[in-house]
Design an enzyme around this catalytic site. Structure first.
Site, PDB file in Angstrom:
ATOM      1  N   GLU A   1      35.130  31.403 -26.912  1.00  5.75           N
ATOM      2  CA  GLU A   1      35.282  30.181 -27.694  1.00  5.75           C
ATOM      3  C   GLU A   1      34.264  30.280 -28.842  1.00  5.75           C
ATOM      4  OE1 GLU A   1      34.562  26.520 -25.569  1.00  5.75           O
ATOM      5  OE2 GLU A   1      34.979  25.349 -27.383  1.00  5.75           O
TER       6      GLU A   1
ATOM      7  N   ARG B   1      29.714  35.695 -12.919  1.00  6.60           N
ATOM      8  CA  ARG B   1      29.082  35.816 -14.232  1.00  6.60           C
ATOM      9  C   ARG B   1      27.678  36.396 -14.104  1.00  6.60           C
ATOM     10  NH1 ARG B   1      28.736  31.615 -17.942  1.00  6.60           N
ATOM     11  NH2 ARG B   1      30.884  31.123 -17.533  1.00  6.60           N
TER      12      ARG B   1
ATOM     13  N   LYS C   1      25.653  29.267 -23.983  1.00  5.96           N
ATOM     14  CA  LYS C   1      25.638  29.034 -25.432  1.00  5.96           C
ATOM     15  C   LYS C   1      25.065  27.666 -25.751  1.00  5.96           C
ATOM     16  CE  LYS C   1      29.957  30.965 -25.896  1.00  5.96           C
ATOM     17  NZ  LYS C   1      31.283  30.506 -26.210  1.00  5.96           N
TER      18      LYS C   1
HETATM   19  P1  ATP Z   1      28.872  29.741 -22.277  1.00  5.26           P
HETATM   20  O1  ATP Z   1      28.627  28.768 -21.183  1.00  5.26           O
HETATM   21  O2  ATP Z   1      27.730  30.644 -22.531  1.00  5.26           O
HETATM   22  O3  ATP Z   1      29.420  29.115 -23.506  1.00  5.26           O
HETATM   23  P2  ATP Z   1      31.535  30.424 -21.713  1.00  5.26           P
HETATM   24  O4  ATP Z   1      32.102  31.025 -20.487  1.00  5.26           O
HETATM   25  O5  ATP Z   1      31.833  29.020 -21.994  1.00  5.26           O
HETATM   26  O6  ATP Z   1      29.989  30.696 -21.695  1.00  5.26           O
HETATM   27  P3  ATP Z   1      33.291  31.692 -23.526  1.00  5.26           P
HETATM   28  O7  ATP Z   1      33.169  31.842 -24.982  1.00  5.26           O
HETATM   29  O8  ATP Z   1      34.348  30.803 -23.012  1.00  5.26           O
HETATM   30  O9  ATP Z   1      31.876  31.249 -22.991  1.00  5.26           O
HETATM   31  O10 ATP Z   1      33.350  33.105 -22.828  1.00  5.26           O
HETATM   32  C1  ATP Z   1      34.167  34.186 -23.214  1.00  5.26           C
HETATM   33  C2  ATP Z   1      34.314  35.114 -22.042  1.00  5.26           C
HETATM   34  O11 ATP Z   1      33.036  35.584 -21.618  1.00  5.26           O
HETATM   35  C3  ATP Z   1      34.940  34.401 -20.865  1.00  5.26           C
HETATM   36  O12 ATP Z   1      35.955  35.222 -20.339  1.00  5.26           O
HETATM   37  C4  ATP Z   1      33.796  34.211 -19.905  1.00  5.26           C
HETATM   38  O13 ATP Z   1      34.249  34.238 -18.596  1.00  5.26           O
HETATM   39  C5  ATP Z   1      32.881  35.374 -20.240  1.00  5.26           C
HETATM   40  N1  ATP Z   1      31.488  35.047 -19.931  1.00  5.26           N
HETATM   41  C6  ATP Z   1      30.754  34.019 -20.402  1.00  5.26           C
HETATM   42  N2  ATP Z   1      29.520  34.005 -19.871  1.00  5.26           N
HETATM   43  C7  ATP Z   1      29.452  35.078 -19.035  1.00  5.26           C
HETATM   44  C8  ATP Z   1      28.427  35.622 -18.188  1.00  5.26           C
HETATM   45  N3  ATP Z   1      27.224  35.062 -18.074  1.00  5.26           N
HETATM   46  N4  ATP Z   1      28.734  36.731 -17.477  1.00  5.26           N
HETATM   47  C9  ATP Z   1      29.937  37.315 -17.587  1.00  5.26           C
HETATM   48  N5  ATP Z   1      30.934  36.854 -18.363  1.00  5.26           N
HETATM   49  C10 ATP Z   1      30.706  35.754 -19.085  1.00  5.26           C
HETATM   50 MG    MG Z   2      32.838  27.648 -22.848  1.00  6.52          MG
END
Ligand code: ATP
Ligand code: MG
Length: 558
Positions: free
Chosen positions: A41, A267, A277
């Site tokens: 995202e 994760r 993020k």
């Molecule tokens: P954040 O909470 O940091 O915003 P998110 O999962 O909301 O993380 P996205 O942009 O939706 O962030 O993530 C893109 C991809 O990266 C998704 O497939 C998510 O599952 C993966 N991802 C995000 N954080 C991690 C992590 N700590 N370890 C492994 N994969 C991750």
């Molecule tokens: Mg997210």
């Protein structure tokens, strides 16, 4: 084709983790090629947790001869921005992965999402609901109690079509209506209790502008994005495990031919930092760090600016592996991977972080000589360079003690040490200012002990690095500690900024660093790996970030 894939699968069987096993099971007559995606995202910069997902998705595609898309999941306009889109593209590329011509935006599927919603309404599988968010929460039930049906659940198809098209036309304010799937308010899985598919948000979108005022929810959009792109394996993190029945429901009723399979993994979580993020954005917005690429940040851009290589990050992602059990990875494992990558390929030079002047009284005034020193003891092919030596030098303050403590084998009055690649020196005294602070150390050198001359007369215990004063290059060095520390007083386990996470020093280096440019890396002998900062270095003055120290507690498993 099928045969080829089967062969690939059987050759790889036994490789890797449960995701490999699942893919190997799936590859067969019906599935000949895998297709994955990395779906960020664009609401912030990528962090090392995302690197795990990138390495996994692009890595699987590469291993099985398939493809991996880069897809921006841009369905939530209020938090998203093109700045983030650009940074994410740069980071994925820098990590060494190529989406070729497959760069996609969920927002370009908005028409298809809408068509699927109309199809669901016509089939009696979705309805427009007027409950407020609060009422909906009350109707939803709990883990132990079933939910209650919305009073709007049995609207006619015609009424639903009319209301939904008016939602789209902008007739209603935010929060007044939603489109919900009609599944089962008594389902033991709360995600299946008539989940919301669309909400009203009169918000400007960075790609579609003001064309839409209804936006799809993640649980509706994501499976459709995967199905539209023909994704075969939709790899996501564990928190989506309970959403999988809904994912499958949306795919099954979408009318789209593809049937992607969702597979969840744990994760990445790491000591001494945060992997969110939202929390990282807060640090940037509160001015606690120097932007998203502050070298202390666990962002890809922060690691890059610090001097970490993509090879080290990929190796780290390989070493941490993939599992379903969530565990915290020790940040020293990343340090290990960084050193392991840099040790053979990075030139080793001498820099003194906290300089203390040494005057060699019996060395001729005004004379300098050039001494050959190898560029990397591990890699002979990196050759040698000529390092100037003279009467006045700098050594580290911590390499001298006027009154040595026990087992201090470095320089102190009356003691002899070796200067790396040069001569043995013996301390004869110190100069002090009016306040009694040491301003210089006085020594004599023994010309017979010249490095490389075959001198074997006596042994010394300490070898010091040094920098010749008349040719010294003044530099700034920045040393880092963990950015965040656990807050023992916080019941939520939140972390606080480490006040000692950055130390900035006025240092000196040998002339070999003079021509360095932002991004160039060196090992500063005994002090660690450093990288010239790309933002703050100027033509006249280099700023070096310490990438990693030379030692840590971490020992790799045998
Ligand atoms: P954040 O909470 O940091 O915003 P998110 O999962 O909301 O993380 P996205 O942009 O939706 O962030 O993530 C893109 C991809 O990266 C998704 O497939 C998510 O599952 C993966 N991802 C995000 N954080 C991690 C992590 N700590 N370890 C492994 N994969 C991750
Ligand atoms: Mg997210």
């Amino acid at each position: 084709m099928a045969e080829e894939a089967k062969t690939a699968a059987s050759e790889l069987s036994g490789t890797g983790n449960f995701i490999h096993t699942a893919i190997q099971e799936d590859l067969g007559d019906n599935l000949t090629k895998i297709h994955t995606r990395f779906p960020p995202e664009p609401n912030g910069y990528l962090h090392i947790g995302h690197a795990k997902s990138i390495c996994l998705n692009f890595g699987l595609a590469k291993l099985y001869g398939g493809k991996c898309n880069l897809r921006f999941d841009d369905t939530n306009p209020t938090k998203e921005d093109v700045e983030y889109v650009d940074s994410i593209k740069q980071d994925v590329k820098w990590l060494g992965f190529d989406w070729e011509d497959r760069l996609f935006f969920a927002s370009s599927y908005f028409d298809t999402f809408y068509e699927v919603a109309l199809k669901l309404i016509k089939e009696g599988l979705a309805y427009v609901c007027d409950l407020s968010a609060e009422e909906m929460r009350q109707y939803r039930g709990t883990l132990n109690a079933p939910g209650k049906q919305s009073p709007y659940r049995n609207r006619s198809v015609e009424e639903n079509l009319d209301l939904f098209s008016r939602m789209k036309a902008g007739e209603f304010p935010d929060g007044s209506h939603t489109l919900r799937a009609k599944i089962d308010m008594a389902s033991p899985n709360i995600n299946m209790r008539d989940p919301v598919l669309y909400r009203i948000a009169h918000a400007h979108h960075h790609k579609t502008g003001d064309a839409w005022c209804i936006y799809p929810m993640y649980d509706f959009a994501h499976p459709l994005e995967d199905a539209i792109e023909g994704i075969t394996h939709s790899i996501c993190t564990m928190e989506f495990e309970d959403h999988r029945p809904l994912y499958d429901w949306v795919v099954a009723h979408s009318g789209l031919p593809a049937k992607p399979r969702q597979i969840e993994f744990a994760r990445l979580s790491m000591t001494n930092t945060v992997m969110s993020k939202r929390k990282l954005r807060a640090l940037v917005e509160e001015g606690l760090v120097d932007g998203w690429d502050d070298p202390r940040m666990p962002t890809i851009s922060g690691l890059r600016r610090r001097g970490v290589t993509p090879e080290a990050i990929r190796d780290f992602c390989e070493k941490i592996g993939v599992s379903k059990a969530i565990s915290k990875v020790d940040s020293s494992l990343l340090d290990y991977c960084i050193r392991d990558d840099l040790k053979a390929k990075t030139p080793v030079v001498m820099a003194v972080l906290r300089p203390l002047k040494v005057i060699i009284e019996n060395y001729p005034e005004g004379q300098t000589e050039l001494l050959p020193i190898e560029n990397n003891p591990e890699t002979a092919s990196l050759g040698t360079r000529q390092v100037p030596f003279g009467r006045e030098l700098y050594i580290e303050q911590e390499d001298f003690m006027e009154v040595p403590e026990k087992k201090f084998f470095r320089l102190s009055p009356g003691k002899e040490v070796r200067l790396k690649g040069a001569y043995f020196i013996t301390c004869t005294g110190v100069d002090k200012d009016a306040n009694g602070n040491i301003t210089a150390v006085r020594c004599t050198y023994d010309p017979a002990t010249k490095s490389g001359s075959g001198f074997e007369g006596r042994k010394v215990k300490g070898t010091l690095h040094w920098v010749n004063a008349s040719t010294a290059v003044p530099i700034t060095t920045r040393l880092y500690e963990a950015m965040l520390l656990d807050d023992p007083n916080d019941p939520n386990g939140d972390m606080v900024m480490n006040p000692n996470s950055l130390e900035e020093l006025s240092s000196v280096a040998e002339p070999a660093v003079k021509e360095a440019k932002g991004g160039d890396r060196f090992q500063f002998m005994r002090n660690g790996y450093f990288c010239a900062d790309t933002k703050d270095s100027t033509a006249d003055h280099l700023v070096f970030n310490r990438i990693v120290a030379l030692k840590s507690a971490y020992k790799p498993a045998k």
